[in-house]
Scaffold this motif. Sequence first.
Motif, PDB file in Angstrom:
ATOM      1  N   ARG A 157       0.835  -1.211   0.000  1.00 14.90           N
ATOM      2  CA  ARG A 157       0.000   0.000   0.000  1.00 14.90           C
ATOM      3  C   ARG A 157       0.864   1.254   0.000  1.00 14.90           C
ATOM      4  NH1 ARG A 157      -4.113  -0.174   4.777  1.00 14.90           N
ATOM      5  NH2 ARG A 157      -4.770   1.751   3.720  1.00 14.90           N
ATOM      6  N   LEU A 158       2.024   1.179   0.652  1.00 17.13           N
ATOM      7  CA  LEU A 158       2.929   2.327   0.655  1.00 17.13           C
ATOM      8  C   LEU A 158       3.432   2.604  -0.760  1.00 17.13           C
ATOM      9  CD1 LEU A 158       4.503   4.456   2.232  1.00 17.13           C
ATOM     10  CD2 LEU A 158       6.297   2.752   2.593  1.00 17.13           C
ATOM     11  N   SER A 159       3.741   1.535  -1.504  1.00 13.52           N
ATOM     12  CA  SER A 159       4.180   1.699  -2.886  1.00 13.52           C
ATOM     13  C   SER A 159       3.092   2.339  -3.737  1.00 13.52           C
ATOM     14  CB  SER A 159       4.580   0.331  -3.467  1.00 13.52           C
ATOM     15  OG  SER A 159       4.920   0.438  -4.824  1.00 13.52           O
ATOM     16  N   ILE A 160       1.848   1.897  -3.540  1.00 14.30           N
ATOM     17  CA  ILE A 160       0.720   2.482  -4.277  1.00 14.30           C
ATOM     18  C   ILE A 160       0.552   3.952  -3.915  1.00 14.30           C
ATOM     19  CG2 ILE A 160      -1.781   2.397  -4.577  1.00 14.30           C
ATOM     20  CD1 ILE A 160      -1.607  -0.630  -4.143  1.00 14.30           C
ATOM     21  N   PHE A 161       0.719   4.270  -2.629  1.00 15.51           N
ATOM     22  CA  PHE A 161       0.563   5.649  -2.168  1.00 15.51           C
ATOM     23  C   PHE A 161       1.600   6.565  -2.823  1.00 15.51           C
ATOM     24  CE2 PHE A 161       1.681   9.077   0.753  1.00 15.51           C
ATOM     25  CZ  PHE A 161       0.448   9.623   1.055  1.00 15.51           C
ATOM     26  N   ILE A 162       2.862   6.150  -2.799  1.00 20.15           N
ATOM     27  CA  ILE A 162       3.926   6.962  -3.393  1.00 20.15           C
ATOM     28  C   ILE A 162       3.716   7.104  -4.898  1.00 20.15           C
ATOM     29  CG2 ILE A 162       6.392   7.035  -3.905  1.00 20.15           C
ATOM     30  CD1 ILE A 162       5.754   7.923  -1.112  1.00 20.15           C
ATOM     31  N   SER A 163       3.342   6.011  -5.553  1.00 20.95           N
ATOM     32  CA  SER A 163       3.114   6.058  -6.999  1.00 20.95           C
ATOM     33  C   SER A 163       1.984   7.019  -7.341  1.00 20.95           C
ATOM     34  CB  SER A 163       2.790   4.655  -7.532  1.00 20.95           C
ATOM     35  OG  SER A 163       3.877   3.771  -7.330  1.00 20.95           O
ATOM     36  N   SER A 164       0.926   7.017  -6.546  1.00 23.19           N
ATOM     37  CA  SER A 164      -0.199   7.928  -6.790  1.00 23.19           C
ATOM     38  C   SER A 164       0.224   9.380  -6.612  1.00 23.19           C
ATOM     39  CB  SER A 164      -1.360   7.597  -5.840  1.00 23.19           C
ATOM     40  OG  SER A 164      -1.832   6.280  -6.051  1.00 23.19           O
ATOM     41  N   PHE A 165       1.021   9.628  -5.591  1.00 25.37           N
ATOM     42  CA  PHE A 165       1.513  10.991  -5.374  1.00 25.37           C
ATOM     43  C   PHE A 165       2.383  11.453  -6.545  1.00 25.37           C
ATOM     44  CE2 PHE A 165       5.231  13.438  -3.829  1.00 25.37           C
ATOM     45  CZ  PHE A 165       4.586  14.642  -3.556  1.00 25.37           C
ATOM     46  N   ARG A 166       3.263  10.590  -7.002  1.00 26.13           N
ATOM     47  CA  ARG A 166       4.159  10.969  -8.093  1.00 26.13           C
ATOM     48  C   ARG A 166       3.407  11.176  -9.403  1.00 26.13           C
ATOM     49  NH1 ARG A 166       9.746   7.426  -7.120  1.00 26.13           N
ATOM     50  NH2 ARG A 166      10.263   8.405  -5.108  1.00 26.13           N
ATOM     51  N   ARG A 167       2.358  10.408  -9.631  1.00 23.80           N
ATOM     52  CA  ARG A 167       1.551  10.629 -10.836  1.00 23.80           C
ATOM     53  C   ARG A 167       0.940  12.018 -10.831  1.00 23.80           C
ATOM     54  NH1 ARG A 167      -0.241   5.264 -10.124  1.00 23.80           N
ATOM     55  NH2 ARG A 167      -2.161   6.008  -9.143  1.00 23.80           N
ATOM     56  N   ARG A 168       0.524  12.485  -9.690  1.00 23.99           N
ATOM     57  CA  ARG A 168      -0.060  13.826  -9.604  1.00 23.99           C
ATOM     58  C   ARG A 168       0.998  14.913  -9.821  1.00 23.99           C
ATOM     59  NH1 ARG A 168      -3.158  10.258  -7.300  1.00 23.99           N
ATOM     60  NH2 ARG A 168      -5.418  10.636  -7.126  1.00 23.99           N
TER      61      ARG A 168
END
Length: 457
Positions: A294-305
């Motif tokens: 979930r941490l990986s998904i969180f960071i990836s979502s932030f970076r996409r933005r």
Amino acid sequence: MGFFQPNAHRSEASRSVLARTPVEKLFWESESEAEYTIGWVRITLGLALFASGLLVSSGTAALTEENNLNQLRAAAVITVFAFLALGITSFLLVISRWFRPWMAFVLVTGDAAILGVSLYFALDSIGLGGNWVAAIPTIWAVPLLLAVGALRYRPLVQVWATTATMMAVVGVASVLGFRLFPTGVETPASLGDFGESIGRLFSLPPYLMRAVMLTLMGFTTALAMVRSRRLLMRAVSETARRANLARFLPAEIAPLVGENDVATWRQGRRQQGTILFIDIRGFTAYAEKLDPARLSIFISSFRRRVMRATEAFGGVIDKFIGDGALVVFGIPEPQNDDCARAIACAHRLLALIDQWNIKRGFVPPVRVGIGIHSGEVYYGLVGDDQRLEFTVLGDTVNVAAKIEQATKRFNTALLASETVVMQAQQQRSWIAVCREPLGGRGEHVAIFAYTGTKPTE
């Protein structure tokens, strides 16, 4: 144990393919596809020769004894099955991944042998000499096989195919000898000068010319393959090099680094630039509550933005630093609106973070700090071709990082230096909150906080 040996060989073959370089792997796949296609050509050729053999045997029945006619038909059938067998063999070798580069030499040798045997029995059955080889439909398989051989990117195979084929044709002509009419048939007196003309047409000198032309055709296709192989290698190498650059360089920078520009970019360049730092507040608390997935998904979502906002306003992401990012405006050339675009990018980022909080219902909500500064920066490439890195350095970068850190102290999401506000001509929307030395230098920098209305998204 014997039943498992083929699978073991196939696994070994697969490992050897994976061990190849990208260029070698591409050529190996190309050659396998070529052999697969040539296999179809062999089957089609065999069927075509079968049909032409029937036509020749029926058209020469008056000149051929029954036994010889049966021999001619048998030769046609053998030729068909020989090409079918060779074509199916090439299929099986490719499909089972047993095909090896040296096998191409064996396959083209088989082509030449089949052609030679087919020509010999066709002429011998009718009773014609070797000078009639050009009249047998089978001979037209020679340019077909040489042409389709160009599908391979291996000139040596094409040279050997040409040599083996010509050896087969010349061998048949030499063994059967040169004679104008079938064995036992007298030259019709009515032919007169016409018979002499036919004799000249099927004499040795014209055959030498035909042989030379076919040989030149084979060697010319081999030269074309050499050129095509070189062009393909250059294209693949350039693509691989650019793909390697794209792995380590920002997407906006990689296309600008041409083959002759790497040295220039390594020397670096000083110019005006605008730096935007963004960092997630309280990220440690978020990280403690999330499992690795979930941490990986969180960071990836932030970076996409971050990428969406940066791309929207023409910025370049220099690097992501954990839960933060460094964005540059003015690369490769500074623009008059760099500061204004950096501010607009910051507003877009804050709006995207707000939308993210509403969509995911984060408790507590995700908060970020953004700092912007503009001034002279150094940018360039460091490292070697296997690990190039685009970097932006200088006092401007350090100051921007300090301004971003100051957002914690002033409990606000967005701060910018006076330089940024003045160049963006947005003095009415900002208010000074402090003036202090930043970046380890004595000069004081005025820091402004945004007080205006955020643009609607």
